[in-house]
Design an enzyme around this catalytic site. Structure first.
Site, PDB file in Angstrom:
ATOM      1  N   CYS A 160      60.591  24.926  34.936  1.00 20.10           N
ATOM      2  CA  CYS A 160      59.907  24.170  36.286  1.00 20.10           C
ATOM      3  C   CYS A 160      60.621  22.595  36.159  1.00 20.10           C
ATOM      4  O   CYS A 160      60.353  22.145  37.265  1.00 20.10           O
ATOM      5  CB  CYS A 160      58.571  23.934  36.021  1.00 20.10           C
ATOM      6  SG  CYS A 160      57.868  25.567  35.917  1.00 20.10           S
ATOM      7  N   HIS A 218      55.942  17.828  40.121  1.00 17.02           N
ATOM      8  CA  HIS A 218      56.252  19.302  39.878  1.00 17.02           C
ATOM      9  C   HIS A 218      54.756  19.773  40.324  1.00 17.02           C
ATOM     10  O   HIS A 218      53.743  19.258  39.759  1.00 17.02           O
ATOM     11  CB  HIS A 218      56.962  19.855  38.522  1.00 17.02           C
ATOM     12  CG  HIS A 218      56.293  21.461  38.460  1.00 17.02           C
ATOM     13  ND1 HIS A 218      56.920  22.330  39.329  1.00 17.02           N
ATOM     14  CD2 HIS A 218      55.894  22.166  37.350  1.00 17.02           C
ATOM     15  CE1 HIS A 218      56.553  23.369  38.946  1.00 17.02           C
ATOM     16  NE2 HIS A 218      56.117  23.076  37.833  1.00 17.02           N
ATOM     17  N   ASN A 245      52.525  27.442  41.978  1.00 10.42           N
ATOM     18  CA  ASN A 245      53.673  26.934  40.978  1.00 10.42           C
ATOM     19  C   ASN A 245      55.312  27.791  41.563  1.00 10.42           C
ATOM     20  O   ASN A 245      55.313  28.826  41.232  1.00 10.42           O
ATOM     21  CB  ASN A 245      53.437  27.170  39.520  1.00 10.42           C
ATOM     22  CG  ASN A 245      54.292  26.603  38.799  1.00 10.42           C
ATOM     23  OD1 ASN A 245      55.642  26.232  39.177  1.00 10.42           O
ATOM     24  ND2 ASN A 245      54.189  26.442  37.423  1.00 10.42           N
TER      25      ASN A 245
HETATM   26  N1  COA Z   1      40.208  34.124  36.488  1.00  7.23           N
HETATM   27  C1  COA Z   1      39.165  34.232  35.765  1.00  7.23           C
HETATM   28  N2  COA Z   1      39.159  33.909  34.449  1.00  7.23           N
HETATM   29  C2  COA Z   1      40.345  33.694  33.967  1.00  7.23           C
HETATM   30  C3  COA Z   1      41.457  33.615  34.454  1.00  7.23           C
HETATM   31  C4  COA Z   1      41.387  34.037  36.020  1.00  7.23           C
HETATM   32  N3  COA Z   1      42.477  34.065  36.759  1.00  7.23           N
HETATM   33  N4  COA Z   1      42.429  33.319  33.622  1.00  7.23           N
HETATM   34  C5  COA Z   1      41.912  33.262  32.468  1.00  7.23           C
HETATM   35  N5  COA Z   1      40.467  33.476  32.566  1.00  7.23           N
HETATM   36  C6  COA Z   1      39.502  33.145  31.485  1.00  7.23           C
HETATM   37  C7  COA Z   1      39.979  33.368  30.253  1.00  7.23           C
HETATM   38  O1  COA Z   1      40.017  34.826  29.946  1.00  7.23           O
HETATM   39  C8  COA Z   1      39.028  32.577  29.430  1.00  7.23           C
HETATM   40  O2  COA Z   1      37.881  33.669  29.123  1.00  7.23           O
HETATM   41  P1  COA Z   1      37.280  33.355  27.886  1.00  7.23           P
HETATM   42  O3  COA Z   1      36.601  32.164  27.841  1.00  7.23           O
HETATM   43  O4  COA Z   1      36.118  34.666  28.052  1.00  7.23           O
HETATM   44  O5  COA Z   1      38.124  33.911  26.920  1.00  7.23           O
HETATM   45  C9  COA Z   1      38.764  31.598  30.236  1.00  7.23           C
HETATM   46  O6  COA Z   1      38.957  31.931  31.630  1.00  7.23           O
HETATM   47  C10 COA Z   1      39.286  30.261  30.139  1.00  7.23           C
HETATM   48  O7  COA Z   1      40.638  30.367  29.514  1.00  7.23           O
HETATM   49  P2  COA Z   1      41.616  29.249  29.274  1.00  7.23           P
HETATM   50  O8  COA Z   1      42.925  29.882  29.338  1.00  7.23           O
HETATM   51  O9  COA Z   1      40.895  28.247  28.263  1.00  7.23           O
HETATM   52  O10 COA Z   1      41.227  28.516  30.641  1.00  7.23           O
HETATM   53  P3  COA Z   1      42.064  26.842  31.102  1.00  7.23           P
HETATM   54  O11 COA Z   1      40.820  25.987  31.478  1.00  7.23           O
HETATM   55  O12 COA Z   1      42.875  26.399  30.113  1.00  7.23           O
HETATM   56  O13 COA Z   1      42.718  27.270  32.406  1.00  7.23           O
HETATM   57  C11 COA Z   1      44.910  27.493  33.278  1.00  7.23           C
HETATM   58  C12 COA Z   1      43.625  28.007  32.673  1.00  7.23           C
HETATM   59  C13 COA Z   1      46.063  28.746  33.236  1.00  7.23           C
HETATM   60  C14 COA Z   1      44.567  27.497  34.438  1.00  7.23           C
HETATM   61  C15 COA Z   1      45.381  26.176  32.680  1.00  7.23           C
HETATM   62  O14 COA Z   1      45.503  26.326  31.025  1.00  7.23           O
HETATM   63  C16 COA Z   1      46.549  25.589  32.948  1.00  7.23           C
HETATM   64  O15 COA Z   1      46.680  25.240  34.002  1.00  7.23           O
HETATM   65  N6  COA Z   1      47.572  25.683  32.134  1.00  7.23           N
HETATM   66  C17 COA Z   1      48.980  25.200  32.400  1.00  7.23           C
HETATM   67  C18 COA Z   1      49.741  26.210  33.237  1.00  7.23           C
HETATM   68  C19 COA Z   1      50.747  25.718  33.830  1.00  7.23           C
HETATM   69  O16 COA Z   1      50.955  24.886  34.561  1.00  7.23           O
HETATM   70  N7  COA Z   1      51.834  26.218  33.573  1.00  7.23           N
HETATM   71  C20 COA Z   1      53.179  26.071  34.227  1.00  7.23           C
HETATM   72  C21 COA Z   1      53.747  24.802  33.484  1.00  7.23           C
HETATM   73  S1  COA Z   1      55.281  24.546  34.326  1.00  7.23           S
END
Ligand code: COA
Length: 322
Positions: free
Chosen positions: A113, A249, A279
């Protein structure tokens, strides 16, 4: 003094749109969850017969047209991509052939990215040292090909697209500074599970897919992007208020908002397109930049800060006068 100046921009998104409602039918998720956690409402997906080079070509011809140059003027092509058409030749070579130009240097850059920021930094060095005068730089991805469409923690985040810029040597200020970093100790937090020479069996069986520890990526991204903002401003002896536009980004609206807050910048001065295409990795900064140039928000003479964070981890920034 020779500067690298952006003289034309272009973007391209495939026609096929995948909405959050469509994803609700594929995995256990909801529009509300995706919008609240990421800001994404839809993403564009390349057709099966559409390649990264096809997307790059569409963005490139728009940028070339906007710059008012002829393809024969281009003396370097750099494509930032993590999803190249082939292992080799590079997508930059394939794009060169599609543009019907021959002989100039062409290569790909892979920094996930952060790819476009890495590419602009390299291009700036070519131009400043007199090694190139008219460069086509593209960020293009077909990430949909390496997404596990059964994994709700990743499939809601990514999309396909391409953005391009023509960058030319100029006596007027353009790119003021670039800042690149990487730390491979975080390699497992955001990765693809198979490759050409490691877990090659997964590549062969089609199981080589994006794996991500979202929460840890999120925390590190917010912290690191805050640091890169400070580093960039200090290097240029600028205040936060000197930046007219943040073009980040486009990964997640919450990561973008955190960086804007660090800059004490209102979201009105931040270009966000993540809502429309998710993304798109190396394509996201040039796509967002092109939108804001074409709708008249970004004006000549304004100061722009670009920043990105991605797998590796890699991170970096570009400060420029448009
Ligand atoms: N829909 C519904 N629930 C979802 C889900 C989805 N698409 N994806 C994950 N969950 C659930 C998980 O299973 C978890 O459930 P649990 O509490 O029962 O275990 C819960 O949501 C929370 O998961 P978590 O991963 O802690 O959520 P979060 O608040 O961190 O949000 C992201 C997840 C991916 C949105 C966030 O971590 C994020 O944006 N990370 C950066 C990703 C990114 O930008 N990557 C590229 C970088 S260049």
């Amino acid at each position: 003094m020779i500067y690298s100046r952006i003289t034309g921009t272009g973007g391209y998104l495939p026609d096929n749109v995948l909405t959050n409602a469509d994803l609700e039918k594929m995995v256990e998720t909801s529009d509300q969850w995706i919008v609240e956690r990421t800001g994404i409402r839809q993403r564009h997906i390349a057709d099966d017969d559409q390649t990264t080079c096809d997307l790059a070509y569409e963005a490139a011809i728009r940028a070339i047209d906007a710059a008012g140059i002829a393809t024969r003027d281009i003396d370097l092509i750099v494509v930032a991509t993590t999803t190249p058409n082939r292992i080799f030749p590079s997508t930059a070579c394939l794009l060169q052939e599609r543009l019907d130009i021959h002989g100039c240097a062409a290569f790909d850059i892979q920094a996930v990215c952060t790819g476009f920021v890495y590419a602009l930094s390299v291009v700036d060095k070519f131009i400043r040292t007199g090694s190139a005068r008219c460069v086509l730089v593209v960020g293009a991805e077909t990430l949909s090909r390496i997404i596990d469409w059964n994994d709700r923690s990743t499939c809601v985040l990514f999309g396909d697209g391409a953005g391009a810029m023509v960058v030319q040597a100029s006596e007027e200020p353009g790119i003021l500074s670039t800042h690149l970093h990487a730390d491979g100790q975080y390699k497992e937090l955001l990765t693809v599970s198979g490759g050409v020479s490691e877990h090659a069996e997964r590549l062969k069986s089609g199981e080589a897919k994006v794996l991500m520890k979202g929460n840890e990526v999120f925390k590190t991204a917010v912290k690191t992007l805050g640091q890169i903002v400070d580093e960039t401003l200090e290097a240029n002896r600028l205040e936060k208020s000197d930046v007219d536009w943040l073009v980040p980004h486009q990964a997640n609206i919450r990561i973008i908002s955190a960086t804007a807050k660090k800059l004490k910048m209102s979201m009105e001065r931040v270009v966000t397109t993540v809502e429309h295409h998710g993304n798109t990795s190396a394509a996201s900064i040039p796509l967002a930049f092109d939108v804001a140039v074409r709708d008249g928000r970004i004006q000549r003479g304004e100061t722009i800060l670009m920043e990105a964070f991605g797998g590796g981890f890699t991170w970096g920034s570009v400060l420029l006068k448009y």
